[in-house]
Design an enzyme around this catalytic site. Structure first.
Site, PDB file in Angstrom:
ATOM      1  N   GLU A 174      32.242  48.519  32.717  1.00 23.76           N
ATOM      2  CA  GLU A 174      32.718  47.596  31.743  1.00 23.76           C
ATOM      3  C   GLU A 174      31.872  46.870  30.545  1.00 23.76           C
ATOM      4  O   GLU A 174      32.139  46.753  29.570  1.00 23.76           O
ATOM      5  CB  GLU A 174      33.286  46.221  32.550  1.00 23.76           C
ATOM      6  CG  GLU A 174      32.720  45.943  33.464  1.00 23.76           C
ATOM      7  CD  GLU A 174      33.310  44.789  34.409  1.00 23.76           C
ATOM      8  OE1 GLU A 174      34.313  44.096  33.864  1.00 23.76           O
ATOM      9  OE2 GLU A 174      32.976  44.213  35.475  1.00 23.76           O
TER      10      GLU A 174
ATOM     11  N   ARG B 239      42.736  45.793  31.448  1.00 26.22           N
ATOM     12  CA  ARG B 239      43.076  44.831  30.224  1.00 26.22           C
ATOM     13  C   ARG B 239      43.408  43.210  30.546  1.00 26.22           C
ATOM     14  O   ARG B 239      44.168  43.113  31.461  1.00 26.22           O
ATOM     15  CB  ARG B 239      44.241  45.369  29.451  1.00 26.22           C
ATOM     16  CG  ARG B 239      44.104  47.032  29.171  1.00 26.22           C
ATOM     17  CD  ARG B 239      45.527  47.361  28.570  1.00 26.22           C
ATOM     18  NE  ARG B 239      45.997  46.499  27.346  1.00 26.22           N
ATOM     19  CZ  ARG B 239      47.312  46.285  27.010  1.00 26.22           C
ATOM     20  NH1 ARG B 239      47.904  46.445  27.949  1.00 26.22           N
ATOM     21  NH2 ARG B 239      47.611  45.850  26.086  1.00 26.22           N
TER      22      ARG B 239
ATOM     23  N   ARG C  96      38.121  44.597  45.521  1.00 26.54           N
ATOM     24  CA  ARG C  96      37.196  44.725  44.517  1.00 26.54           C
ATOM     25  C   ARG C  96      35.816  43.997  44.916  1.00 26.54           C
ATOM     26  O   ARG C  96      35.871  42.930  45.405  1.00 26.54           O
ATOM     27  CB  ARG C  96      37.430  44.086  43.059  1.00 26.54           C
ATOM     28  CG  ARG C  96      36.131  44.402  42.291  1.00 26.54           C
ATOM     29  CD  ARG C  96      36.611  44.347  40.587  1.00 26.54           C
ATOM     30  NE  ARG C  96      36.845  42.819  40.516  1.00 26.54           N
ATOM     31  CZ  ARG C  96      36.517  42.151  39.279  1.00 26.54           C
ATOM     32  NH1 ARG C  96      36.155  43.183  38.286  1.00 26.54           N
ATOM     33  NH2 ARG C  96      36.692  41.023  38.794  1.00 26.54           N
TER      34      ARG C  96
ATOM     35  N   ASP D 101      34.775  42.440  29.687  1.00 23.92           N
ATOM     36  CA  ASP D 101      33.335  42.203  29.809  1.00 23.92           C
ATOM     37  C   ASP D 101      32.745  43.194  28.665  1.00 23.92           C
ATOM     38  O   ASP D 101      31.870  42.863  27.898  1.00 23.92           O
ATOM     39  CB  ASP D 101      32.769  42.810  31.086  1.00 23.92           C
ATOM     40  CG  ASP D 101      32.806  41.386  31.966  1.00 23.92           C
ATOM     41  OD1 ASP D 101      32.908  40.273  31.511  1.00 23.92           O
ATOM     42  OD2 ASP D 101      32.756  41.524  33.248  1.00 23.92           O
TER      43      ASP D 101
ATOM     44  N   ARG E 145      31.621  34.219  32.715  1.00 21.61           N
ATOM     45  CA  ARG E 145      32.828  35.183  32.673  1.00 21.61           C
ATOM     46  C   ARG E 145      33.491  35.519  31.539  1.00 21.61           C
ATOM     47  O   ARG E 145      33.521  34.604  30.654  1.00 21.61           O
ATOM     48  CB  ARG E 145      33.668  34.925  33.784  1.00 21.61           C
ATOM     49  CG  ARG E 145      33.232  35.212  35.142  1.00 21.61           C
ATOM     50  CD  ARG E 145      34.317  34.909  36.353  1.00 21.61           C
ATOM     51  NE  ARG E 145      33.571  35.069  37.261  1.00 21.61           N
ATOM     52  CZ  ARG E 145      33.699  36.265  38.152  1.00 21.61           C
ATOM     53  NH1 ARG E 145      34.284  37.456  37.286  1.00 21.61           N
ATOM     54  NH2 ARG E 145      33.327  36.535  39.183  1.00 21.61           N
TER      55      ARG E 145
ATOM     56  N   HIS F 297      44.843  34.654  37.560  1.00 15.62           N
ATOM     57  CA  HIS F 297      44.174  34.639  36.211  1.00 15.62           C
ATOM     58  C   HIS F 297      44.181  32.914  36.005  1.00 15.62           C
ATOM     59  O   HIS F 297      45.196  32.406  35.926  1.00 15.62           O
ATOM     60  CB  HIS F 297      44.661  35.117  35.018  1.00 15.62           C
ATOM     61  CG  HIS F 297      44.142  34.824  33.949  1.00 15.62           C
ATOM     62  ND1 HIS F 297      44.027  33.836  33.297  1.00 15.62           N
ATOM     63  CD2 HIS F 297      43.268  35.673  32.977  1.00 15.62           C
ATOM     64  CE1 HIS F 297      43.254  33.847  31.868  1.00 15.62           C
ATOM     65  NE2 HIS F 297      42.803  34.973  32.059  1.00 15.62           N
TER      66      HIS F 297
END
Lengths: 278, 967
Positions: free
Chosen positions: B562, B637, B452, B599, B769, B173
């Site tokens: 999402e 989350r 992903r 999102d 984002r 992150h």
């Protein structure tokens, strides 16, 4: 020390010279010794708080226990009835505290004068602490100054406590001067006096206390924040040594906070007397 | 003059005593920790940069603290005037000092949290941080509650635990903005601090700890906080891995041992079986390629090999200790026979590369013989991974290594059985059990890597294939046509394409990823997650591609939903998928679905997103039940409230009933990894919190909402989304306002994440984002996306019928989901400050947009009021005055950084902005003639005036660190 007979039998009470927290201080004369003394009278009926009551009862006991020291006011006599208490003490004449001195000097004291008082306060505290006594209410109003000799005497042991190797608790002291651990309701030890003494020294140098606020609550919060500052406006001419010692006395971390002995060994204290008066 | 300031103060009496803030619990050493670290830091600052700089820092702090007391905008301007008068060098030092002080405050708090004893008084409504949540899930308490209040039998609890899995998925992150070299120093500061306050330390210990503390604080301060090169996915992954090495590896067996003890205390004599997968770890670092072109197939491969190498290394480092311990000679026949066999086949010459047991071990020490063989295999496993990683190939034969977990476990199980049958169970249950538990938790791969990818990318590949095969354009086919074709190909055997398939770089990237999956051992991987999935064909496409690329054990394919509309459509999409026979057979009764919180929030506002997520889960579970499929919900989350974060156990307990059922998969995002695993105790508590809450959720399901509650929330959600979108998407100048009023534009320049902050390089809010979106609003302390919508929704239903307020309060009191939703907003309000946001507006936003900003701030205040009404609170955080005070103490640092940031942005964006500099303050020990120069030269490439960029970055990092789970 408590006597059965009346105070008035041994002393002639003269004029009132001050007011303490719970009573008045009166000048008195002993025909026996031909000396003047100060007599503090407390009306016990006004004490409602258990902690205050305890303090009042401790004061004479502690003062009697402390061996004499040139910078601590001496106690001579004690009279107690159910409702009142009278303590006959050494008299400083004219009766002037550091607080009074600050006012008369226009707000702040020179570095040399401050240092000289600081040293004496610290040596009084060192003495108390050696005897395991914590004063708990060190502030300018509780230090008497003899302007002639330049000597100071710590007085009002009304909040003092004997530690006996333990720690103390209870919120005791005076807003500007009280140490953060007291405000937080922690157990504490003799280092609270060092904090307060630091604040007193700071106040002598700056003319204002380091932790201020409009209300007592604000002051407490400021103490907890502990942001000890030396604004150039006030401290521009104060030596680095003085600030250094203050940082070590007004230190929130109790274990790093100086003891009275440490403080007396600090270079600023060692140089007392060499400091130029201004 | 001065004597006016010195009032004569009476000693504290009865009356004054009541004004004292109140007794701090003896366990709460936070203030002391904080004081200790900060005062020491100020001393260091003075030593390094002089008394004047220290005084300036303290002056700024004082202004901030005053602002926090009264919230007068004038104070912010005073702060601003001091800050703008600093020359570039001073400005960097000051920003760095505040950011550092905040870090120290956080560390103090971490130590406090880790050591705080449980607070028994369970008072409703007064949690705020993970830390101070008084409803903290504790295993023993949970067990007691279940046995005592709910009459569950200890056996039921044991059974539930044995069948429970919590899978923590670590993700990278960008706002994990602290450098790793700093993180380590922070770790050491934390350790020193914790030890300093431990009982029974000798004066010598204390002195040495003191010195160490000083050293680490100084070292951290002297480290350049800004990474001068952007991190690659590999960097992030390696940083993430360090937590395994430092806390998780040892933390897991320790935690499981505590579970054993807690079980024993309710009368269960058995231990949790070592192969009960209570805790599992997965990772996205190096596997998540969604919109991040830097996660290449090569990165994925490296990341897996690295993890395997780390795992082998850690096992290898431990096994010699185990060999030392296993000095017993009594063993069962099975083990005896094996030891003889191993001994007979072993090399008789010495193995000089071992430190201990380097000569052939005699069969009189049968356990050591067996473990010696395990060690050999581990050695080779490690060597092989090492060589593959550094050279791309390895001459270590595969047979010499551990290929699968069973192979690794088998000899250890043999030892365990043998010890037990010889009466040495207590020995078996020592280090050997810990080791077994580590092996079954971490396996050979340490973590399982999820992949992903966006569904569009698969469509591209399939389109290329069908076009190449001349059967049309897959992209243009209808869903039915796609499914039909995919299913026919899936049931057939013929290969679809060869090396002659024309490939764009992007297509090659997708296919090569599948090839890496095929090449590496299957246990390196977890799920294959498809984002932007909408239809069954999206899932089937991945199934087909896996087969085509010869993935021997295909990864489970997990759709991620999402956006609000996707979430709404999710149950139907999953139902369609389950109704495909081929698929139903393929999944063997198990399906995982991921739901994304970030999102959805960005898209529709938090209230609607939260409610939609809740309903979608209920529906998904219903669908799965219909088809007889066991559904695992994967919760994506964010760490922060804006992205679905908040205290873990509350988040879990507020999930709809029946949606967890003993298997929880949840992301632990970069920005909260440090808080969760940064330290031994934190790690322990994280594991405990997840385990206990998951157990409790299963055994004591939260109540289902009443129909009228649902109806009310449905109605509110519509209004909330309307308001949210009317501002964010429909207000024509919103984007302009957003860009001006926050540091979003400049954020992209921070070298903090490996991923671009936008999915596509241009575009409005849609293309942004969730992370920078939330990040930008957090920086200005306005937190718009978190609360926008709540106000009008609550107001709407109350205006409609005043009795609805009572219903809301009832919902708050009795429905965990609603309560948590409201409480989190309340927390965000407590950390927010529209006064700060107003300063940004005033400095940075063009005047004609000021009324818009004011409108938003009025909305902030009104929403706050309504939230308080709903919660039945008079004041924010009224239940926890200490936390409030603590936030206030910390706020002073953050406020300084905010003001610094706002003015720095002003100077960056408006070069004509005039500032008057005061003389340089900071002194440097070396080269005092040009003190600021070196600092500025750290960043020679800045487009802005000297020092501004670094100052800005420092403020961003500082604020993010300070706000923690709201960042």
């Amino acid at each position: 020390m408590t006597r059965e007979f009346e105070l008035e039998n041994n002393y002639q009470l003269c004029d009132e010279i001050g007011r303490g927290r719970f009573g008045t201080i009166t000048r008195c004369f002993s025909p026996a010794t031909k000396e003047f003394y100060a007599c503090k009278t407390i009306d016990k009926r006004v004490l409602i708080d258990a902690l205050d009551r305890e303090c009042i009862e401790t004061e004479p006991r502690i003062m009697a226990m402390l061996p004499p020291h040139p910078n601590i006011i001496r106690i001579f006599d004690l009279y107690e009835t159910e409702d009142s208490l009278a303590i006959v003490m050494e008299l400083v004449d004219p009766p002037m505290t550091i607080y009074d001195r600050l006012i008369s000097a226009g707000g702040r004291l020179s570095e040399s004068e401050s240092a000289s008082y600081a040293k004496q306060i610290l040596s009084a505290l060192a003495h108390c602490h050696r005897c395991d006594v914590v004063h708990r209410d060190v502030k300018p109003d509780n230090v008497l100054v003899d302007l002639v000799s330049g000597g100071v005497k710590l007085c009002d042991f009304g909040s003092a406590v004997w530690l006996g190797g333990e720690t103390a608790e209870g919120v005791v002291g005076t807003p500007y001067y009280v140490a953060p651990e007291v405000v937080m309701g922690r157990k504490y030890d003799e280092k609270v006096d060092i904090w307060s003494a630091g604040v007193v020294i700071y106040t002598m140098l700056a003319g204002e206390p380091p932790f201020n606020g409009e209300t007592a609550e604000d002051i407490f919060e400021s103490i907890l924040r502990g942001n000890l500052r030396f604004p150039p406006k006030k401290f521009g001419s104060v030596s680095s040594e003085a600030k250094d010692l203050l940082r070590k006395m007004i230190c929130r971390d109790v274990s790093r906070r100086f003891s009275a002995e440490d403080a007396l060994r600090h270079s600023w204290m060692m140089n007392v007397g060499n400091l130029q008066s201004n | 003059m001065a004597n006016r300031k010195l009032e004569k103060m009476a000693s504290i009496d009865v009356h004054l005593r009541q004004l004292v803030p109140g007794k701090v619990s003896e366990d709460d050493k936070l203030v002391e920790y904080d004081a200790l670290l900060l005062d020491r830091f100020l001393d260091i600052l003075q030593d390094l940069h002089g008394e004047d700089l220290r005084e300036t820092v303290q002056e700024l702090y004082e202004h901030s603290a005053e602002y926090e007391g009264k919230h007068e905008p004038k104070k912010l301007e005073e702060l601003g005037s001091v800050l703008t008068s600093l020359d570039p060098g001073d400005s960097i030092v000051i920003a760095k000092a505040f950011s550092h002080m905040l870090n120290l405050a956080n560390l103090a708090e971490e130590v406090q949290i880790a050591y705080r004893r449980r607070i028994k008084k369970l008072k409703k409504g007064d949690f705020v941080d993970e830390s101070s949540a008084t409803t903290e899930s504790d295993l023993e308490e949970t067990f007691k509650k279940l046995v005592g209040d709910l009459n569950k039998s200890p056996e039921e609890i044991f059974d539930a635990l044995k069948n429970q899995t919590v899978d923590l998925v670590l993700t990278a992150h960008p706002t994990q903005s602290v450098r790793r070299s700093l993180l380590q120093k922070h770790g050491r500061i934390r350790d020193c601090l914790a030890q300093l306050y431990a009982k029974d330390i000798t004066p010598d210990d204390k002195q040495e700890l003191d010195e160490a503390l000083q050293r680490e604080i100084q070292a951290a301060f002297r480290t350049d906080e800004i990474k001068r090169t952007p991190p690659t996915p590999q960097d992030e992954m390696r940083a993430g891995m360090s937590y395994f090495h430092e806390t998780i590896w040892k933390g897991v067996p320790k935690f499981l041992r505590r579970v054993d003890t807690a079980l024993k205390n309710i009368g269960i004599e058995e231990r949790v079986p070592y192969n009960a997968p209570l805790i599992q770890f997965s990772s996205w670092m190096g596997g998540d390629r969604d919109g991040n072109p830097r996660v290449t197939p090569e990165v994925t491969r490296d990341v897996c090999l690295l993890a395997r190498m780390m795992a082998a290394t850690m096992y290898f480092n431990q096994i010699e200790d185990l060999m030392f311990e296993m000095s017993m000679w009594r063993c069962n026949d099975e083990l005896r026979a094996r030891a003889d066999e191993v001994h007979a086949n072993s090399r008789k010459d010495a193995a000089k590369h071992y430190i201990e047991f380097w000569k052939s071990i005699p069969t009189t020490e049968p356990y050591r013989v067996i473990l010696g063989d395990v060690r050999d295999k581990l050695y080779h496993t490690r060597e092989r991974a090492h060589q593959l990683l550094s050279n791309g190939h390895s001459d270590v034969p595969v047979e010499a290594t551990f290929i699968n977990l069973e192979q690794f476990l088998e000899p250890l199980e043999l030892c365990y059985r043998s010890l037990c049958s010889c009466g040495d169970r207590p020995i078996a249950d020592g280090s050997l059990l810990d080791f077994l538990r580590q092996v079954s938790t971490f396996g050979l791969s340490l973590v399982r890597l999820d992949i992903r990818q966006e569904s569009d990318r698969h469509t591209d590949v399939l389109d290329a294939i069908t076009t190449h095969l001349d059967i049309g354009s897959y992209r243009e086919w209808s869903e039915e046509r796609r499914q039909e074709w995919l299913l026919s190909e899936l049931s057939g055997k013929r290969p679809l394409f060869g090396s002659d398939l024309p490939k764009t770089e992007e297509i090659a990237d997708v296919l090569d990823t599948f090839h890496v999956i095929a090449e590496l051992p299957a246990d390196s991987f977890g799920a294959y997650i498809i984002s932007m999935a909408t239809a069954p064909s999206d899932v089937l496409a991945v199934e087909l591609l896996q087969r085509e690329c010869r993935v021997k054990q295909p990864l489970r394919v997990v759709p991620l939903f999402e956006k609000l509309a996707d979430l709404e459509a999710a149950p139907a999409a999953v139902a369609r998928l389950f109704s495909v026979d081929w698929y139903k057979n393929r999944i063997n009764g198990k399906q995982e679905v991921m739901i994304g919180y970030s999102d959805s929030g960005k898209d529709a506002g938090r209230l609607s997103a939260a409610w939609q997520l809740y309903k979608a889960q209920e529906e998904l579970v219903k669908v799965a039940k219909e088809y007889g499929v066991k559904l695992t919900m994967f919760h994506g989350r964010g760490g922060t409230v804006g992205r679905g974060g908040g205290p873990t156990h509350l988040a879990i307990l507020s999930q709809p009933p029946d949606t967890i059922n003993g298997s929880l998969r949840v992301t632990v995002q970069g920005e909260v990894i440090e808080q969760s695993f940064g330290e031994e105790h934190l790690c322990f508590r994280t594991l405990q919190r997840f385990t206990a809450a998951t157990l409790e959720h299963g055994m004591r399901p939260p109540i289902s909402p009443k129909p009228e509650w649902r109806a009310l929330l449905d109605e509110m959600a519509v209004v909330a989304t309307e308001e949210y979108r009317s501002v964010v998407f429909q207000e024509p100048r919103f984007v302009e306002y957003f860009r001006l009023a926050t540091p979003e534009l400049e954020y992209g320049r921070m070298n903090i994440g490996s991923r671009p902050s936008k999915r596509k390089p241009s575009g409005g809010i849609e293309s942004l984002r969730a992370i920078p979106w939330i990040f930008a609003w957090t920086q200005t302390r306005f937190h718009l996306p978190v609360w926008l919508g709540f106000g009008s929704a609550i107001r709407h239903v109350i205006e409609k019928d005043v009795r609805n307020l009572h219903m809301l309060q009832d919902m708050y009191q009795h429905w965990p989901f609603f309560r948590v939703t409201i409480d989190l907003i309340e927390m965000v309000f407590a950390k927010g400050d529209p006064g700060i946001a107003a300063l940004y507006d005033k400095l940075l936003v063009s005047e004609e947009l000021w009324p818009f900003g004011e409108k938003l701030r009025a909305n902030f205040e009104e929403t706050k009021k309504l939230i308080l009404q709903t919660a039945g609170h008079k004041d924010l955080l009224e239940g926890d005055p200490y936390l409030k005070q603590r936030l206030r103490l910390r706020d002073s640092y953050i406020t300084t950084l905010n003001v610094c940031q706002a003015y720095t942005l002003k100077r960056i964006r408006d070069p004509s902005y005039h500032v008057t500099l005061r003389p340089h303050i900071s002194k440097e020990i070396a080269e005092s003639s040009k003190p600021a120069k070196e600092l500025i030269e750290l960043n020679p490439t800045s487009e802005y005036a000297p020092g501004l960029e670094d100052t800005l970055i420092l403020t961003m990092k500082g604020i993010a660190a300070g706000l923690q789970n709201t960042g």
